[in-house]
Design an enzyme around this catalytic site. Structure first.
Site, mmCIF file in Angstrom:
data_model
loop_
_atom_site.group_PDB
_atom_site.id
_atom_site.type_symbol
_atom_site.label_atom_id
_atom_site.label_comp_id
_atom_site.label_asym_id
_atom_site.label_seq_id
_atom_site.Cartn_x
_atom_site.Cartn_y
_atom_site.Cartn_z
ATOM 1 N N GLU A 1 40.845 77.195 62.618
ATOM 2 C CA GLU A 1 41.563 77.605 61.408
ATOM 3 C C GLU A 1 40.847 77.170 60.123
ATOM 4 O O GLU A 1 41.427 76.458 59.281
ATOM 5 C CB GLU A 1 42.986 77.030 61.403
ATOM 6 N N GLU B 1 46.216 79.653 70.067
ATOM 7 C CA GLU B 1 47.399 78.835 69.781
ATOM 8 C C GLU B 1 48.561 79.782 69.520
ATOM 9 O O GLU B 1 48.410 80.759 68.793
ATOM 10 C CB GLU B 1 47.255 77.967 68.515
HETATM 11 C C1 BGP Z 1 47.986 74.988 63.626
HETATM 12 C C2 BGP Z 1 46.984 73.882 63.829
HETATM 13 C C3 BGP Z 1 47.422 72.789 64.730
HETATM 14 C C4 BGP Z 1 48.899 72.502 64.768
HETATM 15 C C5 BGP Z 1 49.757 73.753 64.663
HETATM 16 C C6 BGP Z 1 51.233 73.505 64.454
HETATM 17 O O1 BGP Z 1 47.846 75.527 62.364
HETATM 18 O O2 BGP Z 1 45.750 74.369 64.326
HETATM 19 O O3 BGP Z 1 46.644 71.677 64.422
HETATM 20 O O4 BGP Z 1 49.243 71.487 63.929
HETATM 21 O O5 BGP Z 1 49.316 74.599 63.638
HETATM 22 O O6 BGP Z 1 51.566 73.447 63.105
HETATM 23 P P1 BGP Z 1 52.264 72.235 62.432
HETATM 24 O O7 BGP Z 1 51.714 71.037 63.063
HETATM 25 O O8 BGP Z 1 51.928 72.289 60.990
HETATM 26 O O9 BGP Z 1 53.728 72.406 62.675
#
Ligand code: BGP
Length: 471
Positions: free
Chosen positions: A168, A366
């Site tokens: 990302e 993801e």
């Molecule tokens: C994505 C990232 C992860 C993870 C996930 C969940 O953007 O790659 O690292 O954190 O989001 O989001 P958050 O943790 O902000 O709820």
């Protein structure tokens, strides 16, 4: 509606995590920006929980990989931490402790028949490089990243088949320079953010170039968060706004990664506004010649876009002068995270990649649902009954299967995440895992979704039995 959903042979079932979010920050040669941010401002983190111990993956990775196997994983992504692997950031000399750790991790994955995907950067720049050189705004940092990558690839490049340069990358300018929700927490630095976009694209291409020069036998890709930008209406103004959002938040990395060039409409707009990045012909030639072998797509939520209002919110140049985000009334929301739930976007992304990006091999790298207070759902056997998560996955997977039926070249699906992990300043507020982690004692317990995932992986599919239609 009851329907059998099936996936192609050798489909990847697994999950992603990252070094900083799972390991704990001990035994590291350097602090990354997140470690430093917590040290400076712990109150900005949910319940003041920092990266000190995280989910103790550093100590528990052998058991954790066994558990992953148990819930049906054939693949898993995590990241090498630049701040752990490299002792001397200027020369790229590695830290011996870290080499042992990563070798152990690679062996444990092999032992469990899990294909490991190693990512090189997950928001975790060593903070010294921000303080000394200005971080990703600086081409010096691009050089140092290539040195780090070279060390990683020399050490582990022949043992791991799948590498990715960044996770990302758009979050780095977006969260760090435009809107200030990640360290260095700048707000309104639009011009600097554009340079960061360019430099990271260059860094990624340079590492791909290196990977090819080293003649390693695996493949190298990038992980992008693609958030389809749906216009509020078909008015010319709303359509123009959504095109700019797409160019900036999706295509500024997707186009260079897959096609080797930046979106023309974005370059023209930035040039017109006098905020185009500094780049050279030679660098652009490197970006052009070094595109990815495969793509990882992180998808959580769409963007809803409309033409901007009249008021200027920022003093310096910001892309927001071209768009505004809005929330559709009555849309489905994950209220804990404040994100819209819109599974059909998976299909839209797949079709976009098929139509406009040469149907490059890709996977969902993801996708997941973070929920606060999951203890509420623990049953008498101590297991979290997370049916909401199972339904979330079923819907997204059903749209993915439809896209694959229509020719999309998707080879896998990774959830976020395997076991509950630390989520930056949200810390452990929202839990995403298929496996629960009790922060009191670090005990792992497979959730209902973990058992469900095992069945899906065993059957390479599942029965779709929800009311939401996939058509
Ligand atoms: C994505 C990232 C992860 C993870 C996930 C969940 O953007 O790659 O690292 O954190 O989001 O989001 P958050 O943790 O902000 O709820």
């Amino acid at each position: 509606m009851v329907k059998q959903i099936a996936f192609p042979d050798k489909f990847w079932w697994g999950a992603a995590s990252s070094g900083p979010q799972s390991e704990g920050d001990f035994n590291k040669a350097h602090q990354n920006v997140m470690d430093y941010w917590y040290q400076e401002s712990p109150t900005e983190f949910f319940n003041q929980v920092g990266p000190k111990l995280a989910s103790d993956f550093f100590e528990k990775y052998r058991d954790d990989l066994r558990l992953m196997k148990q819930i049906g994983f054939n693949s898993f992504r995590t990241s090498i931490q630049w701040s752990r692997l490299i002792k001397d950031l200027e020369t790229g000399e590695p830290d011996l402790n870290a080499i042992d750790y990563y070798n152990g991790l690679i062996d444990a994955a092999k032992k469990n028949g899990i294909e490991l995907v190693l990512n090189l950067h997950h928001f975790d720049l060593p903070v010294e490089l921000l303080q000394k050189y200005g971080g990703w705004e600086s081409k010096k940092v691009v050089e140092l990243f290539v040195k780090y990558a070279q060390t990683a690839l020399e050490l582990f490049g022949d043992k791991v088949n799948y590498w990715t340069t960044f996770n990302e990358p758009m979050v780095i300018p977006e969260a760090g320079y435009l809107y200030g929700f990640h360290y260095p927490k700048y707000v309104g630095k639009g011009k600097e953010a554009m340079q960061v976009i360019y430099n990271i694209n260059l860094a990624s291409a340079r590492v791909i170039q290196l990977y090819k020069q080293m003649k390693l036998k695996g493949q190298i890709g990038i992980i992008l968060n693609l958030t389809p930008a749906y216009p509020r209406s078909n008015s010319l103004e709303d359509l123009a706004a959504s095109e700019i959002v797409d160019a900036l938040f999706n295509r500024s990395f997707l186009d260079p990664a897959v096609k080797g060039s930046f979106p023309k409409n974005l370059v023209e707009l930035l040039e017109k506004d006098g905020v185009l990045w500094q780049g050279t012909k030679e660098e652009l030639a490197i970006i052009q010649a070094n595109t990815v072998d495969f793509l990882g797509v992180n998808y959580y939520h769409p963007k809803r876009v409309k033409a901007p209002g009249k008021e200027a919110k920022y003093s310096a140049w910001m892309p927001d002068k071209y768009f505004e985000e809005w929330q559709m009334p009555n849309c489905r929301m994950n209220v804990y995270r404040g994100w819209e739930i819109y599974p059909k976007a998976v299909y839209d992304i797949a079709m976009n990649v098929k139509k406009n990006y040469g149907n490059i091999p890709w996977f969902i790298s993801e996708n997941g649902m973070g929920v606060e207070g999951e203890e509420r759902f623990i049953d008498e056997d101590g297991r979290i009954q997370d049916d909401y998560r199972i339904n979330f996955y079923k819907e997204h997977l059903a749209w993915l299967a439809k896209a694959i039926d229509e020719g999309s070249n998707c080879f896998g699906y990774h959830t976020w995440t395997a076991f509950d992990c630390w989520s930056w300043n949200n810390a452990y507020k929202n839990r995403y895992g298929l496996i629960a982690v009790d922060l009191e004692n670090q005990k792992r317990t497979i959730k209902k979704s973990g058992y469900w995932y095992k069945k899906v992986s065993d059957h390479n599919g599942f029965t779709y039995d929800l009311d939401y239609e996939i058509k």
